[in-house]
Enzyme design. Sequence first.
Site, mmCIF file in Angstrom:
data_model
loop_
_atom_site.group_PDB
_atom_site.id
_atom_site.type_symbol
_atom_site.label_atom_id
_atom_site.label_comp_id
_atom_site.label_asym_id
_atom_site.label_seq_id
_atom_site.Cartn_x
_atom_site.Cartn_y
_atom_site.Cartn_z
ATOM 1 N N GLU A 1 -10.183 5.339 7.016
ATOM 2 C CA GLU A 1 -8.681 5.705 6.750
ATOM 3 C C GLU A 1 -8.464 6.904 6.169
ATOM 4 O O GLU A 1 -7.739 7.967 6.644
ATOM 5 C CB GLU A 1 -8.122 4.744 6.339
ATOM 6 N N ARG B 1 0.842 -1.465 -0.079
ATOM 7 C CA ARG B 1 0.085 -0.012 -0.117
ATOM 8 C C ARG B 1 0.859 1.088 0.056
ATOM 9 O O ARG B 1 0.321 2.202 -0.421
ATOM 10 C CB ARG B 1 -1.013 -0.099 1.170
HETATM 11 N N1 LUZ Z 1 -5.711 -4.801 5.399
HETATM 12 C C1 LUZ Z 1 -5.144 -5.436 4.625
HETATM 13 C C2 LUZ Z 1 -5.804 -3.217 5.424
HETATM 14 O O1 LUZ Z 1 -5.021 -6.596 4.777
HETATM 15 N N2 LUZ Z 1 -5.288 -5.163 3.453
HETATM 16 C C3 LUZ Z 1 -5.319 -3.887 3.046
HETATM 17 O O2 LUZ Z 1 -5.430 -3.508 1.933
HETATM 18 C C4 LUZ Z 1 -5.582 -2.890 3.961
HETATM 19 N N3 LUZ Z 1 -5.806 -1.692 3.650
HETATM 20 C C5 LUZ Z 1 -5.903 -0.515 4.699
HETATM 21 C C6 LUZ Z 1 -6.092 -1.262 6.040
HETATM 22 N N4 LUZ Z 1 -5.955 -2.561 6.218
HETATM 23 MO MO1 MOS Z 2 -6.913 -1.623 9.273
HETATM 24 S S1 MOS Z 2 -5.236 -0.486 9.088
HETATM 25 O O1 MOS Z 2 -8.037 -1.117 8.068
HETATM 26 O O2 MOS Z 2 -6.974 -3.003 10.150
#
Ligand code: LUZ
Ligand code: MOS
Length: 758
Positions: free
Chosen positions: A706, A304
């Site tokens: 987020e 990410r």
């Molecule tokens: N968790 C995950 C996340 O496993 N994959 C993601 O792309 C993600 N993105 C934001 C927050 N948690």
């Molecule tokens: Mo999350 S950082 O969307 O558990």
Amino acid sequence: MKNYDINKHVTGESQFVDDLLSIEGMLYASVCYSQVAHGELLGIDINEALKIEGVKGIFTAKDIPGLNQIGGIIPDEELLAHNKVHFQGEPIAIVVADSQLVAREAVRKIKVDIKKLKVITDPREAYKAGELIVPPRTFKLGDTEKNWKKCDVIAEGSAESGGQEHLYLETQGAFAYPVEGGGVKIISSTQSPTAVQRATARVLNLSMHKVEVDVLRLGGAFGGKEDQATAWGVMAGLAAFKLNKPVKLILPRQEDMRMTGKRHPYSSDFKIGLTNDGKIICYEATFYQNAGAVADLSPAVLERTLFHCTNSYFVPNVKATAISCRTNLPPNTAFRGFGGPQGMFVIESAIYKAAQQMGIDPSEIQKKNLLDEGDEFPYGQKTENCHSRITWQRAEIKYAIEDIRKKVEAFNHSSDIYKKGIAFMPICFGISFTNTMMNQASALVHVYTDGSVSVSTAAVEMGQGVNEKIRMVAASIFSLSLDKIKTDTTNTTRIANTSPTAASSGADLNGKATEQACNEILNRLKQVAAEMLNLNDSSKIDIIDEIVCLQGSKTKIAWNELIKTANMKRVSLSSQSFYATPGIHFDKTKEKGKPFAYHSYGTAIIEATVDCLRGIYKIDSVKAVHDFGKSMNISIDKGQAEGAIMQGLGWMTIEEIIYNEDGKLLTDALSTYKVPDIHFTPNVQIEFLENSENPLGVFKSKAIGEPPLMYGIGAYFAVTNAIKAFRPGMEFKFSAPITPEKVLLNIYSNIKKSVTSA
Ligand code: LUZ
Ligand code: MOS
């Protein structure tokens, strides 16, 4: 419009894992963990501990019936250290006793013999030593090498961003009890019930159907319970299974801070090239991620970072490489934004540095390079319904940027010691799990014969209001009042094989599944209503405000009567439905695809005042225009935006995680780890971008969890701009958080020179 949990929270009625009524024979667990960050585990002596009255059992790696393995993405994480320890805080043994006090006392009596090995805490040092979690990844667009020569200005540098403690109000914990037939049931404070279920089954050598995980609500999570709630759930499960007794394991705050991972610190290099009029031509970045001792979610977080490395800008030539480095720190993990903020901080630093070289305000470069409709991201996806420029323009107008600039200039002109700074922070955040497979959810809806409705989904309520949104979906589809709808606990027996509630996608995925399930029942009910009205076609039937309507006018049939009739006619009043985000894909061999269902946009203007004698500062205001889509619930969405902004501000300004060279966490309490409080809170204004409907979100809304966190990055640059007003032309090290100490160091580190020149 309020989140229905609010009253229960305020009156203390809301239950968390530790509030569950004690049951007969309940035992308490405490965890013995490594005090050494890296070493060979030579021996564990539990004899003294076992002698303490009230101790019921002590379990180490050798007591595990199945695999001693809880790694989520990569199987590299032991539940209990076996031959080696890899970080301070790594669990070694579980003590179970008839009270928490006794369990803790016994932990202190355990003697652990460890031969110390060399400790690495720095990601670049780990990289040099070849300590990588996964091979590096590179995203490319255009051709940077060929195009540097087209650039009039090139700025190079490095940027550091620090970790962040999740500080959920409810610490990690779980409560487990044995069930008939050799299984366990675990009440867990987790964002990912299935992860707890899967790991418990593996560790106990059970099939998954013998492990039931149930979640009522969490007292906050912020990513800290996406993967890292699992260990505690499994430990409680293991103890309950071995002793055939109910066992509760709740981490005290300080142990939680010491043992669990945090936001990943990053150390990064950048190089940016622009034309004289501020158009970005090339951008290169290398990100060194401090992963900690095991993979946890680091590879996904790393990805990410790359997805968001150009934030809300179009850059035609990009080359970005991200490297996940293994260090002897607790495994760093998901944290609201999930690597995105770290990537965005670096390009903002690069733009800042370029602006400094060009002698212009960074906002000129930011504004000139905002994304337009159809622009391509480095990963191949093109913008659709791009709201990058419109939120910037709306923010300039709504908050009268020219007036703000004049006010700040006048202030800085008249004040010697105090200086004000302004920064813009545009954001663009991709919505979907970057791992396409994870974008799935299901819902189970029951209508009971009295007309009340129960909805189960994979969504975990952690204060973000997802249950309220799901209730609104069901209430709206059935046209019922909200009090007829109840969301049930998140439970692996009712809802199987779930993704974590994460990636801001909980309401979208589970809301869409709920919408489908409700519509299936509704269509059956319309058929029943048609029969009751002696019609053979149900297409002109609707339910409006709990009354069956024919072509829009009310009939005599009310909801409750309709439900009773359907039941009499043996029509099913239940439905299970599955939703998978359509149209997304990603090819890792090419690093191209369309990973995100859509993007979230917004722009914030941040103002700060710095006391340039003492280094202390105040973030005065954060004024944002944010794209909420068509908000389902304004007070929930605004609350999410405000909370995210505060968390982003804290990360960038005063929250500082410090480990010493032995890998010991020095900031392991709220006396040494400072978080924003009510006094720190700036004036926060949030404007909803008008006329934004998002066909890909639940009820045309947009994910909100987020994205607004990243407005906080603007606070860093508002502070540096204020410092720049005090000492024009000074060079900055880009190093977040910009604590008051760092402000002083920035201003006075070459004080001698400036004093003599003055
Ligand atoms: N968790 C995950 C996340 O496993 N994959 C993601 O792309 C993600 N993105 C934001 C927050 N948690
Ligand atoms: Mo999350 S950082 O969307 O558990």
